[in-house]
Design a protein around this motif. Structure first.
Motif, PDB file in Angstrom:
ATOM      1  N   GLY A   1     -11.831 -26.884 -10.345  1.00 49.45           N
ATOM      2  CA  GLY A   1     -12.343 -26.333  -9.268  1.00 49.45           C
ATOM      3  C   GLY A   1     -13.486 -25.480  -9.508  1.00 49.45           C
ATOM      4  N   SER A   2     -14.105 -24.471  -8.654  1.00 53.58           N
ATOM      5  CA  SER A   2     -15.176 -23.625  -8.576  1.00 53.58           C
ATOM      6  C   SER A   2     -14.934 -22.497  -7.723  1.00 53.58           C
ATOM      7  N   GLY A   3     -15.578 -21.452  -8.005  1.00 59.55           N
ATOM      8  CA  GLY A   3     -15.782 -20.287  -6.978  1.00 59.55           C
ATOM      9  C   GLY A   3     -14.537 -20.039  -6.093  1.00 59.55           C
ATOM     10  N   GLY A   4     -14.736 -20.485  -4.893  1.00 60.90           N
ATOM     11  CA  GLY A   4     -13.669 -19.874  -3.875  1.00 60.90           C
ATOM     12  C   GLY A   4     -12.459 -20.754  -3.878  1.00 60.90           C
ATOM     13  N   ASP A   5     -12.340 -21.732  -4.719  1.00 62.60           N
ATOM     14  CA  ASP A   5     -11.269 -22.583  -4.841  1.00 62.60           C
ATOM     15  C   ASP A   5      -9.802 -22.352  -5.518  1.00 62.60           C
ATOM     16  N   ILE A   6     -10.085 -21.051  -6.085  1.00 63.21           N
ATOM     17  CA  ILE A   6      -8.963 -20.536  -7.005  1.00 63.21           C
ATOM     18  C   ILE A   6      -7.535 -20.343  -6.390  1.00 63.21           C
ATOM     19  N   ALA A   7      -7.575 -19.897  -5.042  1.00 64.45           N
ATOM     20  CA  ALA A   7      -6.394 -19.749  -4.266  1.00 64.45           C
ATOM     21  C   ALA A   7      -5.901 -21.156  -3.939  1.00 64.45           C
ATOM     22  N   GLN A   8      -6.536 -22.155  -3.525  1.00 65.17           N
ATOM     23  CA  GLN A   8      -6.015 -23.337  -3.370  1.00 65.17           C
ATOM     24  C   GLN A   8      -5.562 -23.767  -4.674  1.00 65.17           C
ATOM     25  N   VAL A   9      -6.221 -23.683  -5.810  1.00 64.91           N
ATOM     26  CA  VAL A   9      -5.736 -24.114  -7.091  1.00 64.91           C
ATOM     27  C   VAL A   9      -4.459 -23.527  -7.570  1.00 64.91           C
TER      28      VAL A   9
ATOM     29  N   LEU B   1      -9.901 -13.083 -10.997  1.00 65.94           N
ATOM     30  CA  LEU B   1      -8.637 -12.781 -10.659  1.00 65.94           C
ATOM     31  C   LEU B   1      -8.870 -11.740  -9.401  1.00 65.94           C
ATOM     32  N   ILE B   2      -9.867 -11.086  -9.114  1.00 66.99           N
ATOM     33  CA  ILE B   2     -10.234 -10.296  -7.904  1.00 66.99           C
ATOM     34  C   ILE B   2      -9.982 -11.071  -6.803  1.00 66.99           C
ATOM     35  N   ARG B   3     -10.897 -12.115  -6.782  1.00 65.87           N
ATOM     36  CA  ARG B   3     -11.163 -13.192  -5.821  1.00 65.87           C
ATOM     37  C   ARG B   3      -9.841 -13.778  -5.640  1.00 65.87           C
ATOM     38  N   LEU B   4      -9.040 -14.020  -6.461  1.00 63.34           N
ATOM     39  CA  LEU B   4      -7.870 -14.763  -6.322  1.00 63.34           C
ATOM     40  C   LEU B   4      -6.655 -13.649  -5.619  1.00 63.34           C
ATOM     41  N   LEU B   5      -6.813 -12.388  -5.965  1.00 69.48           N
ATOM     42  CA  LEU B   5      -6.001 -11.376  -5.379  1.00 69.48           C
ATOM     43  C   LEU B   5      -6.346 -11.124  -4.006  1.00 69.48           C
ATOM     44  N   LEU B   6      -7.589 -11.188  -3.621  1.00 72.41           N
ATOM     45  CA  LEU B   6      -7.894 -10.975  -2.258  1.00 72.41           C
ATOM     46  C   LEU B   6      -7.817 -12.204  -1.320  1.00 72.41           C
ATOM     47  N   ALA B   7      -7.719 -13.339  -1.853  1.00 74.88           N
ATOM     48  CA  ALA B   7      -7.595 -14.615  -1.071  1.00 74.88           C
ATOM     49  C   ALA B   7      -5.794 -14.828  -1.024  1.00 74.88           C
ATOM     50  N   LEU B   8      -5.099 -14.358  -1.900  1.00 74.85           N
ATOM     51  CA  LEU B   8      -3.795 -14.214  -1.955  1.00 74.85           C
ATOM     52  C   LEU B   8      -3.030 -13.364  -0.585  1.00 74.85           C
ATOM     53  N   LEU B   9      -3.965 -12.052  -0.520  1.00 71.60           N
ATOM     54  CA  LEU B   9      -3.628 -10.972   0.435  1.00 71.60           C
ATOM     55  C   LEU B   9      -3.822 -11.690   1.650  1.00 71.60           C
ATOM     56  N   GLY B  10      -5.064 -12.530   1.648  1.00 71.48           N
ATOM     57  CA  GLY B  10      -5.272 -12.995   3.126  1.00 71.48           C
ATOM     58  C   GLY B  10      -4.405 -14.070   3.694  1.00 71.48           C
ATOM     59  N   ARG B  11      -3.675 -14.707   2.860  1.00 72.65           N
ATOM     60  CA  ARG B  11      -2.738 -15.686   3.173  1.00 72.65           C
ATOM     61  C   ARG B  11      -1.303 -15.110   3.099  1.00 72.65           C
ATOM     62  N   ARG B  12      -0.968 -13.894   2.772  1.00 74.36           N
ATOM     63  CA  ARG B  12       0.394 -13.419   2.357  1.00 74.36           C
ATOM     64  C   ARG B  12       0.897 -13.154   3.881  1.00 74.36           C
ATOM     65  N   PRO B  13       2.224 -13.768   4.167  1.00 71.23           N
ATOM     66  CA  PRO B  13       2.849 -13.433   5.364  1.00 71.23           C
ATOM     67  C   PRO B  13       3.594 -12.072   5.419  1.00 71.23           C
ATOM     68  N   PRO B  14       3.923 -11.560   6.508  1.00 69.44           N
ATOM     69  CA  PRO B  14       4.508 -10.286   6.572  1.00 69.44           C
ATOM     70  C   PRO B  14       5.791 -10.158   5.689  1.00 69.44           C
ATOM     71  N   GLY B  15       6.150  -9.147   4.920  1.00 68.86           N
ATOM     72  CA  GLY B  15       7.088  -8.834   4.114  1.00 68.86           C
ATOM     73  C   GLY B  15       7.109 -10.036   2.870  1.00 68.86           C
ATOM     74  N   GLY B  16       6.010 -10.485   2.504  1.00 65.09           N
ATOM     75  CA  GLY B  16       5.891 -11.457   1.318  1.00 65.09           C
ATOM     76  C   GLY B  16       5.595 -10.723   0.123  1.00 65.09           C
ATOM     77  N   ALA B  17       5.293 -11.180  -0.911  1.00 65.86           N
ATOM     78  CA  ALA B  17       5.044 -10.802  -2.197  1.00 65.86           C
ATOM     79  C   ALA B  17       3.725 -10.349  -2.273  1.00 65.86           C
ATOM     80  N   VAL B  18       3.426  -9.132  -2.941  1.00 69.45           N
ATOM     81  CA  VAL B  18       2.143  -8.314  -3.031  1.00 69.45           C
ATOM     82  C   VAL B  18       1.462  -8.850  -4.231  1.00 69.45           C
TER      83      VAL B  18
END
Length: 701
Positions: free
Chosen positions: A141-149, A172-189
């Motif tokens: 993949g490339s760029g913003g695909d990292i969260a999906q990958v 890693l920073i892009r992945l972190l911010l993308a995972l935070l955007g998908r994170r459900p309430p009470g989920g892992a940080v």
């Protein structure tokens, strides 16, 4: 309310001053009146001081569940890394889209094994399994695909590999911010942790991660929420980790010493549960070497897939440099034509500019800022000179060497406080400090600066506090009594408090304070303070002589010991969870703790000792001397015990006198981070923009 109290206090001071002036002008005796007014003032201030200390400083109520703690932590992490992405100019002039492919098969677990492993985990759903990639090729993949990958990996364990400066941390920073955007309430940080700060030989992985979390988010030092199912988890940081509410993103295995990398991988495998999601980054060659140490068996990261970052596409690199210079068709962008035309030739310049780090350094050195003219800058065509730069390493060294002068070059409309020479000298000193005094860690923490001074640095702190304690007493008694007696008494007090300060600095605190509050756990201080105070009071009474002096000394010793015991019950306060505390904020809070302790010590002594002086019919001068001898030094001592600001202050002044750092040290660091791009901020500490820059300045390259 604070503004009202401030004006009421000012009005009270003006009224008392005016009354004393009128009273004196009419020929009245003021000794006793001053004592009464002082006692009343001290007693009036005491409730306000106690309320200020007892009042919770956190704006949020106590959190009842770890899931609530995790939600607040997620907010703090998001704010921290969104701000850092902006400072690092990750989207300016546009996000660099790095590409990647699946890592080589011998560096990761077999794909069928990952699918089989994930299917056996409890609670695994068919819906989740439908998102998994069929084979490692599905991870490209490339760029913003990292969260999906990352979601395509059955075990959600991913190793990100790449060459130096290839953009691993940026990804890693892009992945972190993308995972935070998908994170459900009470989920892992997701939390980004630099591995260079870990010593796998001496530190347990969980303990180290808990310390790093608490350093960036001091609220996590508080005890975990009361919950029978979570008993024994200790601090909130430890509880979040043990309950799987933190997704570790471990950056830079290659930044650990070569001898301990295999041990670090073994510790990760041994400590983290099989179902614990994980992201790990490393340079490719160093990772391969860590997997196959000279003595021992191959150690793969359990259940992990992998991707390898590719060099930047030459066309994208060329577009990036030209766009940053002003865009196609501008004279500044035209200077790059010969360089960009050679980016696909496989020569040293194409290799050096095939990474985001190389492009960042080159743009800073050769592209003009607003209000600058490109004719005042070096010509990028010099990089094509094969006699000067025969290898990629030669170009990398040149870019690192030219980066700081370029970052600090004078701006025509915004003069800088520090010249390029001053910045180069300071940053070189700090890089060597990290290498020689802190075992090569990337974390530049202001409260560890004292280690940059020679061995006498801590002694300077001790002597400074001793002087601050003894000098007022000596001056007061020297003016009031015989000079020799006052000087001798002041010297004795100074020596006594110097010994106490030495004991405190060597055994009490090694991290900053974020505030203070009262705790009944301070009772041991009370039992310790009373005997010491009475013994000191006996000695003081014997120096005064006569039965009256002995009684007065005992009474003063009792009051002083009581004051010390009560003050010793003050503990650190917990700030808001959803704020990552930066270095400057943490310093301000720690400094406020020091002076609050000093002020409270003086106020409590005034409120308790002056009425005692009235009872024994003592003069105001003697009462003030006793206050300076007990309350103010007790506050200083406990301020030294509850904070590290004084030690930092003495170190900063010492290093500034020696010419090692600027007088306005924290302003220099903030400027290097926010305006120059030389430093990056990770929670409460600074780091150099890249570990390669730190090593270059430290003389390791």
């Amino acid at each position: 309310m604070r503004r009202v109290l401030k004006w009421v206090g000012l009005l009270y001071v003006l009224m008392v001053g005016a009354f004393l002036a009128w009273y004196t002008a009419h020929g009245h005796q003021v000794d006793r009146l001053i004592a009464v007014v002082s006692a009343f003032t001290g007693l009036l201030a005491l409730p306000a001081a106690v309320i200020a200390v007892l009042r919770p400083r956190s704006s949020r109520p106590g959190l009842a569940r770890l899931e609530d703690v995790a939600d607040q932590l997620a907010q703090g992490v998001r704010k921290q890394w969104e701000a850092e992405a902006q400072v690092r100019r990750l989207n300016d002039p546009f996000p660099l889209s790095v590409e990647w492919v699946a890592a080589e098969a011998d560096l990761v677990e077999p794909w069928p094994h990952l699918r089989e492993l994930a299917r056996d985990w409890p609670g695994q759903s068919a819906e989740a399994a439908s998102t998994w990639a069929v084979s490692p090729r599905g991870l490209a993949g490339s760029g913003g695909d990292i969260a999906q990958v990352f979601e395509r990996v059955p075990t959600r364990r991913l190793v990100i590999l790449g060459e130096p400066g290839a953009g691993k941390t940026m990804l890693l920073i892009r992945l972190l911010l993308a995972l935070l955007g998908r994170r459900p309430p009470g989920g892992a940080v997701p939390v980004l942790l630099p591995l260079a700060a870990w010593d796998p030989v001496r530190q347990d992985l969980y303990a180290w991660m808990a310390d790093e979390l608490a350093q960036d988010h001091p609220a996590l030092r508080a005890l975990a929420p009361s919950n029978p199912s979570q008993a024994g988890t200790g601090t909130q940081a430890g509880a979040l980790l043990s309950q799987g509410l933190v997704l570790p993103i471990l950056d830079g295995l290659d930044e650990l010493p070569q001898a301990v990398r295999a041990r670090a991988l073994h510790a990760i495998n041994q400590v983290l549960p099989a179902a614990q999601p994980l992201v790990l980054s490393s340079r490719t060659a160093e990772y391969r070497h860590a997997l196959t140490p000279p003595a021992g068996t191959t150690v793969l990261v359990n259940g992990a897939a992998g991707i390898r970052l590719l060099p930047l596409d030459p066309a994208k690199a060329a577009a990036y440099l030209e766009r940053d210079a002003g865009g196609h068709g501008t004279e500044a962008a035209a200077r790059w034509r010969r360089v960009t035309a050679s980016l696909s030739a496989g020569n040293p310049i194409s290799q050096a500019l095939s990474t985001p780090l190389g492009l960042f350094l080159a743009r800073t050195i050769y592209n003009p800022r607003p209000d600058e003219h490109f004719t005042d800058l070096s010509d990028p065509n010099e990089l094509l000179d094969r006699s000067r730069f025969p290898t990629r390493q030669a170009i990398d060294t040149h870019l690192f060497a030219a980066f700081i002068p370029a970052a600090y070059r004078p701006h025509p409309h915004h003069p800088t406080r520090w010249t390029a020479e001053q910045a180069q000298s300071t940053l070189t000193f700090l890089a060597r400090h990290l290498h020689h005094n802190l075992d090569g860690t990337p974390n530049l923490a202001w409260w560890q600066l004292f280690k940059a001074l020679p061995s006498y640095g801590q002694r300077l702190t001790v002597l400074t506090v001793g002087l601050m304690c003894g000098l007022p007493v000596g001056l007061m008694l020297g003016l009031r009594l015989q000079f020799a007696l006052g000087a001798g008494f002041g010297l004795t007090v100074m020596l006594l408090y110097t010994v106490m300060a030495g004991f405190i600095t060597s055994s009490v605190r090694d991290s900053p304070s974020s505030g203070i509050r009262w705790s009944w756990r301070g009772k041991p201080w009370l039992t310790f303070g009373l005997p010491i105070g009475i013994i000191f009071g006996l000695w003081f009474g014997l120096m005064l002589g006569a039965a009256r002096g002995l009684r007065f000394g005992l009474a003063v010793g009792f009051i002083g010991g009581l004051t010390f015991g009560l003050m010793g019950g003050i503990r650190s306060v917990t700030p808001d969870l959803d704020k990552a505390v930066g270095p400057a904020v943490l310093l301000a809070r720690d400094r406020r703790t020091f002076w609050s302790m000093t002020l409270l010590g003086g106020i409590m002594a005034v409120a308790l000792v002056i009425p005692l002086g009235l009872f024994f019919e003592s003069t105001p001068a003697l009462v003030i001397a006793v206050t300076l001898g007990f309350g103010y030094p007790i506050g200083l001592m406990l301020g030294l015990a509850r904070s590290v600001w004084m030690e930092y202050l003495v170190t900063r002044i010492g290093l500034a006198v020696l010419g090692r750092v600027p007088w306005h040290f924290m302003s220099f660091l903030a400027d290097a981070h926010e305006r120059r791009g030389v430093l990056r901020q990770v929670g409460a500490v600074y780091q150099f923009r890249h570990i390669g820059l730190q090593r270059h300045l430290a003389g390791r390259q």
